[in-house]
Structures are given as structure tokens and as C-alpha cells.
Design a protein around this motif. Structure first.
Motif, mmCIF file in Angstrom:
data_model
loop_
_atom_site.group_PDB
_atom_site.id
_atom_site.type_symbol
_atom_site.label_atom_id
_atom_site.label_comp_id
_atom_site.label_asym_id
_atom_site.label_seq_id
_atom_site.Cartn_x
_atom_site.Cartn_y
_atom_site.Cartn_z
ATOM 1 N N TRP A 5 -42.898 -8.703 -8.983
ATOM 2 C CA TRP A 5 -44.161 -8.999 -9.653
ATOM 3 C C TRP A 5 -43.973 -9.930 -10.842
ATOM 4 N N THR B 114 -53.171 -0.750 -11.154
ATOM 5 C CA THR B 114 -52.142 -1.239 -10.232
ATOM 6 C C THR B 114 -52.647 -2.172 -9.140
ATOM 7 N N ARG C 27 -45.805 -4.725 -17.590
ATOM 8 C CA ARG C 27 -46.027 -3.298 -17.856
ATOM 9 C C ARG C 27 -47.304 -3.074 -18.663
ATOM 10 N N HIS D 221 -46.865 -5.088 -0.825
ATOM 11 C CA HIS D 221 -47.208 -5.356 -2.213
ATOM 12 C C HIS D 221 -48.704 -5.211 -2.460
ATOM 13 N N GLU E 158 -49.932 -2.900 -4.142
ATOM 14 C CA GLU E 158 -50.050 -2.223 -5.416
ATOM 15 C C GLU E 158 -48.956 -2.755 -6.333
ATOM 16 N N VAL E 159 -49.284 -2.956 -7.595
ATOM 17 C CA VAL E 159 -48.283 -3.399 -8.562
ATOM 18 C C VAL E 159 -47.604 -2.148 -9.108
ATOM 19 N N THR E 160 -46.364 -1.957 -8.706
ATOM 20 C CA THR E 160 -45.623 -0.800 -9.183
ATOM 21 C C THR E 160 -44.552 -1.258 -10.159
ATOM 22 N N VAL E 161 -44.357 -0.455 -11.187
ATOM 23 C CA VAL E 161 -43.352 -0.786 -12.194
ATOM 24 C C VAL E 161 -42.325 0.333 -12.332
ATOM 25 N N THR E 162 -42.175 1.113 -11.261
ATOM 26 C CA THR E 162 -41.232 2.223 -11.287
ATOM 27 C C THR E 162 -39.908 1.884 -10.617
ATOM 28 N N GLU E 163 -39.873 0.769 -9.886
ATOM 29 C CA GLU E 163 -38.643 0.360 -9.212
ATOM 30 C C GLU E 163 -38.270 -1.047 -9.665
ATOM 31 N N GLU F 106 -39.297 -4.025 -7.479
ATOM 32 C CA GLU F 106 -40.736 -4.293 -7.523
ATOM 33 C C GLU F 106 -41.115 -4.987 -8.829
ATOM 34 N N VAL G 40 -50.324 -3.537 -16.270
ATOM 35 C CA VAL G 40 -50.508 -2.387 -15.380
ATOM 36 C C VAL G 40 -51.077 -1.202 -16.164
#
Length: 62
Positions: A25, A45, A37, A11, A13-18, A21, A40
Motif C-alpha cells: 500500500w 480500510t 497508518r 487488496h 482492504e487496506v491492512t496495516v497488520t502485515e 501489505e 487507515v
């Protein structure tokens, strides 16, 4: 006992594609998906930048 170092590495990086994840977060930062979202998009990220943007307390990790 969970490996805290492995968790931090996963973790970094803050990812919002999955979905998983996003849920991680949202729970970690105590925010809605929309707020996450937006943070970010505006702050990037890096977890520390997202926390600062949201005014969330630092956990000392990531």
C-alpha cells in the motif's frame, strides 16, 4: 501475465497488520508508513476511502 482480478481481490482492504501489505500500500499510494497508518485510522480500510483521505489518484481498481 499477472491475474489483475486476483490482485484486486487480494487488496480489497487496506491492512496495516502485515509488513508485506504495508509495503504494497505504501508503494501503491506513494506514501510513508506513518501517513498510511494515519489514513487507515482516520478513514478506515476501504481503498477508495484511504485514497480520498490521502488525495491519491484513483487507479480504477479496489
Amino acid at each position: 501475465m499477472p491475474d489483475r482480478q486476483a490482485d484486486v481481490r487480494l487488496h480489497d482492504e487496506v491492512t496495516v497488520t502485515e509488513d508485506d501489505e504495508v509495503r504494497y500500500w505504501m508503494n501503491t499510494l506513494g506514501v510513508t508508513e506513518e501517513a498510511l497508518r494515519r489514513a487507515v485510522a482516520d478513514a478506515g480500510t476501504r481503498p477508495c476511502d484511504v485514497r480520498d483521505y490521502l488525495g491519491a489518484p484513483s487507479t480504477g481498481a479496489a
